[in-house]
Scaffold this motif. Structure first.
Motif, mmCIF file in Angstrom:
data_model
loop_
_atom_site.group_PDB
_atom_site.id
_atom_site.type_symbol
_atom_site.label_atom_id
_atom_site.label_comp_id
_atom_site.label_asym_id
_atom_site.label_seq_id
_atom_site.Cartn_x
_atom_site.Cartn_y
_atom_site.Cartn_z
ATOM 1 N N ALA A 1 8.091 -53.619 -116.989
ATOM 2 C CA ALA A 1 8.049 -55.082 -116.040
ATOM 3 C C ALA A 1 6.619 -54.940 -115.930
ATOM 4 O O ALA A 1 6.476 -53.927 -114.890
ATOM 5 C CB ALA A 1 9.235 -55.334 -115.692
ATOM 6 N N THR A 2 6.182 -55.907 -115.759
ATOM 7 C CA THR A 2 5.127 -55.983 -114.854
ATOM 8 C C THR A 2 5.088 -57.218 -114.013
ATOM 9 O O THR A 2 5.574 -58.131 -114.285
ATOM 10 C CB THR A 2 3.543 -56.201 -115.554
ATOM 11 O OG1 THR A 2 3.759 -57.006 -116.417
ATOM 12 C CG2 THR A 2 3.500 -54.686 -115.738
ATOM 13 N N GLY A 3 3.901 -57.324 -113.015
ATOM 14 C CA GLY A 3 3.773 -58.683 -112.402
ATOM 15 C C GLY A 3 4.064 -58.449 -110.339
ATOM 16 O O GLY A 3 4.429 -57.024 -110.249
ATOM 17 N N PHE A 4 4.038 -59.638 -109.951
ATOM 18 C CA PHE A 4 3.689 -59.726 -108.598
ATOM 19 C C PHE A 4 5.078 -58.598 -107.766
ATOM 20 O O PHE A 4 4.797 -57.953 -107.211
ATOM 21 C CB PHE A 4 2.891 -61.008 -108.237
ATOM 22 C CG PHE A 4 3.445 -61.064 -106.322
ATOM 23 C CD1 PHE A 4 2.116 -60.520 -106.228
ATOM 24 C CD2 PHE A 4 4.254 -61.447 -105.889
ATOM 25 C CE1 PHE A 4 2.065 -60.710 -104.578
ATOM 26 C CE2 PHE A 4 4.129 -61.991 -104.062
ATOM 27 C CZ PHE A 4 3.014 -61.205 -103.624
ATOM 28 N N LEU B 1 14.669 -58.782 -97.506
ATOM 29 C CA LEU B 1 13.974 -58.917 -96.459
ATOM 30 C C LEU B 1 13.168 -59.637 -97.890
ATOM 31 O O LEU B 1 12.489 -59.496 -98.980
ATOM 32 C CB LEU B 1 13.022 -58.069 -95.399
ATOM 33 C CG LEU B 1 14.549 -57.925 -94.246
ATOM 34 C CD1 LEU B 1 12.693 -57.075 -93.437
ATOM 35 C CD2 LEU B 1 14.233 -58.798 -93.426
ATOM 36 N N PRO B 2 12.356 -60.858 -97.188
ATOM 37 C CA PRO B 2 12.153 -61.951 -98.125
ATOM 38 C C PRO B 2 10.502 -61.352 -97.925
ATOM 39 O O PRO B 2 9.899 -60.798 -97.961
ATOM 40 C CB PRO B 2 11.324 -63.568 -97.643
ATOM 41 C CG PRO B 2 11.927 -62.777 -96.326
ATOM 42 C CD PRO B 2 12.933 -62.355 -95.785
ATOM 43 N N TYR B 3 9.817 -61.069 -99.814
ATOM 44 C CA TYR B 3 8.372 -60.741 -99.769
ATOM 45 C C TYR B 3 6.880 -61.747 -99.693
ATOM 46 O O TYR B 3 5.955 -61.388 -100.455
ATOM 47 C CB TYR B 3 8.115 -59.753 -100.344
ATOM 48 C CG TYR B 3 8.998 -60.174 -102.034
ATOM 49 C CD1 TYR B 3 7.939 -60.563 -103.226
ATOM 50 C CD2 TYR B 3 10.024 -59.992 -103.124
ATOM 51 C CE1 TYR B 3 8.151 -61.207 -104.084
ATOM 52 C CE2 TYR B 3 10.521 -60.608 -103.625
ATOM 53 C CZ TYR B 3 9.314 -61.410 -104.182
ATOM 54 O OH TYR B 3 10.189 -61.763 -105.447
ATOM 55 N N SER B 4 8.045 -62.774 -99.965
ATOM 56 C CA SER B 4 7.306 -64.184 -100.384
ATOM 57 C C SER B 4 6.905 -65.185 -98.758
ATOM 58 O O SER B 4 7.721 -65.156 -98.523
ATOM 59 C CB SER B 4 7.230 -64.749 -101.399
ATOM 60 O OG SER B 4 8.398 -66.281 -101.217
ATOM 61 N N THR C 1 -2.665 -57.819 -99.936
ATOM 62 C CA THR C 1 -3.767 -58.245 -100.613
ATOM 63 C C THR C 1 -4.444 -58.492 -101.916
ATOM 64 O O THR C 1 -4.795 -59.451 -102.564
ATOM 65 C CB THR C 1 -5.272 -58.861 -99.232
ATOM 66 O OG1 THR C 1 -4.966 -59.436 -98.289
ATOM 67 C CG2 THR C 1 -6.135 -59.605 -99.761
ATOM 68 N N SER C 2 -4.338 -56.955 -102.000
ATOM 69 C CA SER C 2 -4.683 -56.636 -103.663
ATOM 70 C C SER C 2 -4.148 -57.274 -104.697
ATOM 71 O O SER C 2 -4.005 -57.961 -105.445
ATOM 72 C CB SER C 2 -4.845 -55.393 -102.994
ATOM 73 O OG SER C 2 -3.857 -54.519 -102.771
ATOM 74 N N PHE C 3 -2.746 -56.645 -103.975
ATOM 75 C CA PHE C 3 -1.325 -57.749 -105.071
ATOM 76 C C PHE C 3 -1.869 -58.920 -105.118
ATOM 77 O O PHE C 3 -1.852 -59.774 -105.868
ATOM 78 C CB PHE C 3 0.173 -57.255 -104.150
ATOM 79 C CG PHE C 3 0.198 -56.372 -104.583
ATOM 80 C CD1 PHE C 3 -0.695 -54.851 -105.623
ATOM 81 C CD2 PHE C 3 1.092 -54.948 -103.514
ATOM 82 C CE1 PHE C 3 0.090 -53.897 -105.536
ATOM 83 C CE2 PHE C 3 1.396 -53.978 -102.912
ATOM 84 C CZ PHE C 3 1.068 -53.359 -104.387
ATOM 85 N N GLU C 4 -2.254 -59.614 -104.181
ATOM 86 C CA GLU C 4 -1.979 -61.471 -104.564
ATOM 87 C C GLU C 4 -3.236 -61.487 -105.560
ATOM 88 O O GLU C 4 -3.621 -62.512 -105.682
ATOM 89 C CB GLU C 4 -2.400 -61.289 -102.951
ATOM 90 C CG GLU C 4 -0.570 -61.762 -102.164
ATOM 91 C CD GLU C 4 -1.513 -61.879 -100.965
ATOM 92 O OE1 GLU C 4 0.307 -62.633 -100.015
ATOM 93 O OE2 GLU C 4 -2.197 -62.134 -100.518
ATOM 94 N N GLN C 5 -4.733 -61.167 -104.678
ATOM 95 C CA GLN C 5 -6.128 -60.966 -105.674
ATOM 96 C C GLN C 5 -5.695 -60.853 -107.607
ATOM 97 O O GLN C 5 -5.905 -61.517 -108.432
ATOM 98 C CB GLN C 5 -6.693 -60.472 -105.397
ATOM 99 C CG GLN C 5 -6.981 -61.376 -103.568
ATOM 100 C CD GLN C 5 -7.389 -62.033 -102.908
ATOM 101 O OE1 GLN C 5 -8.165 -62.608 -104.415
ATOM 102 N NE2 GLN C 5 -6.882 -62.830 -102.065
ATOM 103 N N TYR D 1 -6.141 -66.707 -103.014
ATOM 104 C CA TYR D 1 -5.148 -67.105 -102.949
ATOM 105 C C TYR D 1 -4.467 -66.210 -101.779
ATOM 106 O O TYR D 1 -5.104 -65.293 -101.590
ATOM 107 C CB TYR D 1 -4.426 -66.685 -103.615
ATOM 108 C CG TYR D 1 -2.613 -66.515 -103.938
ATOM 109 C CD1 TYR D 1 -1.919 -67.694 -104.273
ATOM 110 C CD2 TYR D 1 -2.210 -65.873 -103.461
ATOM 111 C CE1 TYR D 1 -0.764 -67.981 -104.251
ATOM 112 C CE2 TYR D 1 -0.992 -65.965 -102.859
ATOM 113 C CZ TYR D 1 0.095 -67.394 -103.410
ATOM 114 O OH TYR D 1 1.097 -67.556 -103.918
ATOM 115 N N SER D 2 -3.679 -66.876 -100.977
ATOM 116 C CA SER D 2 -3.820 -65.648 -99.332
ATOM 117 C C SER D 2 -2.642 -66.521 -98.872
ATOM 118 O O SER D 2 -1.798 -67.546 -98.637
ATOM 119 C CB SER D 2 -4.380 -65.735 -98.554
ATOM 120 O OG SER D 2 -3.850 -65.241 -97.372
#
Length: 898
Positions: free
Chosen positions: A442-445, A510-513, A748-752, A759-760
């Motif tokens: 599995a991969t992804g944010f 706890l949420p991460y988004s 931030t690096s995960f999001e980019q 994206y932020s």
């Protein structure tokens, strides 16, 4: 049990008939000893054939129950069991099988309520591998399903199992995450199990053990070693209230046991002996209610029964005995005795805790009130599953803290469930490795956040990803995936929304988004070229045009008498008088020019300018609103078709929270599917709006930013989180790690990495603003330019072309003639007015009266053009006359103004 039964029967008969010496009937017992199931069957047949009994008492196993109940129904002889706790057939099909014990169904309900009260979401069941054990397991399955408690694992242990086999099974259970064990087995097997469990370290803090009355009814007979290994166990058993009759019976029972030198595992009285004691009483009462019966009436004539190859007689007394037995009701040693549908009415269960060298009662359970601290009925009964009123319990390991019921598996490997998605793979993207086990890569944010949090845990845990492969199912749902916890998965990682209905069967980190559900719609249709007309309605435009014309006429009337004496004013009198028609407009463009000379004209223009200023400001404000604020307005219609993401909770959310009809909800799986449906619109099989969570919509708007926008309020959800079993200690640990990740430098690096640059998550509305410049285009004001160009072209044509100049000259001559004609009429009217006020002097004469001088010139003969031209009027006059004319003209103006 044989020795207990024999002694209890004898004492019960002795006590009953000593209390009722005048009864006309007596029970006569015929006893047969059997060492095996086969011997038991032959003994019953012998009793029916030779002893001619009309009732059978004592089957102890489920196999015996089946055979004897069928036999009893055939010969109409009641088969009465004081140990059977369940039946494979309903009472309507098995009328002659009577159980003077409560059904195990009620005990299973009590155990389910206890597990629910202690908030254990799943249990492991260890049961005796017999037919009775399997029957009880079916009751547990039904009771736990009704309150949504999972059975993580079931372990069937044979009575003949070696200690090594039991130890091996216990080690297998230690490798699982569940720490709540329910034991249903006989006393000999149960004592061995707990001894080995303590030896394996499973009677320590964090574990919870519950025993059924199959074992707890014999605790009085266990030795010190067995009791020590069971310390901290929670159990239930039928409650027996204290009474003088019970105390007397127990004393006599012990005395008889010693005198008759009874031996065996059972050395103390238990509930089965009390049920048997009350059963004998009920049979004696039923027999007395029937009364003495003639021996010739005890059996039915078998010759009428057709072909029956057996020699068994059909009892005529049995049905009467069964009928009276079902009506018998009294209070016995075990409590209230009453048969309902062939079984004893359920009484209360005692909840106890094995503590030290004995047991401590911590509470009770009844069918009506559920769990309670005391057996006191207070008003209307309400079923409760709360354990707050129970006394404190000492759990294994001398702990008074309630076990959570879940722990990290001893293997240290987490089974991580991830969803297989066809869209929005930025969050989770899976690649199957092993189709047999669904193990995957599995991969992804979401996976990156999980792995980063895993590295921050204070202990090391290995994990394996397992895909949830039901996404090909049209009814695919994240809720179904979460129900696989903890049986299939130890944790679920993905874009799983923290939602209140899900929190009843899983715990969330706890949420991460960023949280929230938003509505996305198309941008409004681009501005048309006539947008500058829209700020004012047609009636207001018409009123302004009419007002300008009327104001020009009014100013012309006010100005026609006033000569042009200002050298700086525009043109001669004729040109000035024509310009007065344009004064309402030109005064706005040229405020420094003297368009009017009359005081009354100025007075009127002040109010006209005030009105014009208000109109201009209102026009500007309304046009600004059209270009800006009105574009943000949106009214949701009930006729809209709404899109949502398949498999998510949004369908239920939209139906229950926003009350949108299910027929207008359509699910989609990807950004491209959303865009295609919105492009087509509801009229062509698409949708009009999208309801989804902010992270998804930010990705959508990032790709199609100029075509869509977020509107309306943000509906509250708690964002994405990881799901754990209820009570899992990993929930708090992972939550702390997620905080460190989301607030750390890597977020931030995960999001980019997964969502692209720009994206932020720090600004939830950042992606709602279009990346294009929202400047107004030439097309937006095309209509205004068309008017200006048309007027300019019109003016150039009539000014610079021969045709236009000729047409203009002719038009000007015609307009001048009309103008002079109207002016001559006005002068004629003024002269007539003077004639009425006094004598009209001759041409060129002057008169003076009261210090005022007036000069009136007769209108010269000739064409109308001569009258309109002041220069022609005075061409023939002398210089002296011209001076007089000018002088008197000034005086006339002074008089007119006064």
């Amino acid at each position: 049990m044989g020795s207990v039964a024999d002694l209890c029967i004898n004492i019960s008969l002795s006590d009953f008939y000593s209390e009722h010496p005048n009864y006309r009937t007596r029970l006569q017992l015929h006893t047969k000893n059997a060492e095996s199931l086969l011997e038991s069957d032959f003994a019953v047949l012998d009793l029916l054939n030779h002893e001619e009994v009309h009732g059978i008492l004592g089957p102890q196993t489920a196999t015996e129950d089946k055979f004897l109940s069928e036999l009893g129904g055939k010969v109409h002889v009641p088969v009465i069991s004081f140990t059977a706790r369940s039946s494979t057939l309903p009472h309507a099909q098995n009328r002659y099988f009577v159980r003077t014990t409560p059904d195990d169904m009620y005990q299973a309900q009590a155990l389910a309520d206890i597990c629910q009260g202690y908030k254990w979401s799943e249990v492991v069941i260890l049961y005796e591998d017999t037919e009775y054990g399997s029957q009880f397991l079916s009751h547990l399955n039904k009771a736990f399903q009704e309150i949504e408690i999972g059975i993580a694992y079931t372990s069937a242990i044979s009575i003949s199992s070696e200690d090594s086999q039991i130890s091996k099974e216990l080690k297998k259970l230690m490798a699982k995450q569940t720490r709540v064990f329910l034991v249903h087995m006989n006393s000999s097997l149960g004592y061995r199990l707990f001894f080995l469990a303590k030896k394996a370290g499973m009677m320590s803090e964090g574990y919870a053990w519950i025993i059924t009355d199959y074992l707890s009814n014999f605790l009085n007979s266990m030795d010190f070693v067995a009791r020590d290994s069971m310390e901290g166990v929670l159990g239930i058993r039928p409650y027996v209230s204290k009474s003088k009759d019970l105390d007397s019976f127990q004393e006599r029972w012990k005395r008889n046991m010693v005198l008759k030198k009874r031996t065996g595992l059972v050395r103390d009285l238990n509930i089965y002996g009390l049920w048997l004691y009350d059963t004998i009483h009920s049979l004696a009462i039923a027999a007395e209610m029937i009364g003495p019966v003639n021996s010739s009436l005890l059996y039915v004539n078998t010759s009428k029964n057709g072909s029956d190859n057996t020699n068994l007689k059909i009892s005529a007394f049995g049905p009467r005995l069964l009928s009276q037995l079902s009506r018998t009701k009294f209070r016995g040693l075990s409590g209230e005795f009453q048969l309902i549908n062939g079984q004893l009415k359920p009484s209360a269960f005692e909840i106890f805790n094995v503590f030290g060298t004995g047991e401590k009662t911590v509470g009770f359970w009844t069918l009506d009130t559920g769990i309670s601290g005391e057996l006191i009925s207070t008003g209307e009964p309400t079923h409760s599953t709360s354990t707050k009123n129970l006394k404190s319990v000492m759990w294994p390991g001398d702990s008074f803290t309630r076990p959570k019921g879940w722990a990290i598996p001893a293997t240290g490997v987490l089974r991580v469930g991830v969803p297989e998605k066809h869209g929005f793979t930025e969050f989770v993207n899976v690649k199957l490795i092993d189709a047999a086990t669904n193990r995957t890569n599995a991969t992804g944010f979401s996976v990156d956040i999980f792995l980063a949090a895993l590295d921050l845990l204070p202990f090391h845990i290995n994990c394996e990803f397992y895909q949830y492969n039901d996404s090909n199912n049209p009814n695919f749902s994240y809720d179904d995936m979460l129900k696989g916890i903890p049986q299939t998965y130890d944790i679920v990682v993905g874009d799983t929304t923290i939602w209140a209905p899900r929190a009843s069967h899983v715990d969330f980190s706890l949420p991460y988004s960023e949280p929230g559900v938003v509505l996305v719609v198309k941008n409004k249709k681009p501005f048309d070229m006539w947008i500058f007309v829209k700020p004012l309605r047609w009636d207001l435009w018409l009123a302004i045009i009419v007002a300008c014309i009327l104001m020009g006429i009014v100013l012309r009337i006010l100005e026609h008498r006033v000569p042009n004496t200002n050298e700086e004013s525009v043109g001669p009198d004729r040109e000035r008088l024509r310009m007065t028609y344009w004064s309402p407009i030109t005064v706005l463009a040229f405020p420094e020019r003297n368009m009017v000379a009359s005081t009354w004209s100025i007075f009127v223009l002040v109010f006209w300018l005030f009105m014009a200023f208000i109109l201009m400001q209102s026009y500007t404000a309304n046009l600004s609103a059209i270009l800006t604020v009105d574009q943000l307005k949106f009214a949701f219609s009930e006729d809209y078709y709404v899109g949502y993401q398949e498999g998510s909770f949004m369908k239920i959310f939209l139906q229950e929270q926003l009350h949108i009809n299910e027929s207008r909800l359509i699910s989609y799986s990807s950004v491209e599917a959303y865009h295609d449906a919105m492009t087509r619109g509801s009229k062509r099989g698409g949708i009009d709006a999208i309801f989804d969570e902010i992270p998804y919509m930010k990705i959508f708007l990032k790709k199609y930013d100029s075509q869509y926008k977020m509107v309306g309020p943000t509906y509250r959800t708690d964002g994405f989180g990881f799901a754990f079993p209820v009570g899992s200690p990993l929930t708090a640990t992972f939550s702390k790690a997620i905080l460190a990740v989301t607030q750390g430098p890597n977020m931030t690096s995960f999001e980019q990495k997964h969502f692209g640059p720009g994206y932020s998550s720090q600004d939830p509305l950042s992606s709602t603003i279009s990346q294009r410049t929202s400047s107004l285009t030439f097309y937006d004001f095309g209509g205004l330019f068309i008017i200006v160009v048309s007027v300019t072209t019109f003016a150039l044509f009539f000014s610079e072309t021969s045709v236009g100049r000729k047409f203009t000259s002719l038009t000007a001559q015609y307009c001048q003639k009309c103008f002079c004609f109207i002016s001559s009429k006005v002068h004629s009217t003024q002269n007539d007015a003077k004639d009425i006020r006094g004598t009209v002097p001759e041409a060129g004469a002057t008169s003076s009266e009261g210090g005022e001088t007036s000069v009136f010139a007769e209108p010269p003969s000739g064409s109308g053009e001569e009258i309109c031209d002041p220069g022609q009027n005075n061409e023939g006059a002398s210089a002296e006359d011209q001076e007089v004319i000018i002088e008197n003209t000034e005086e006339r103006n002074s008089i007119s103004q006064n």
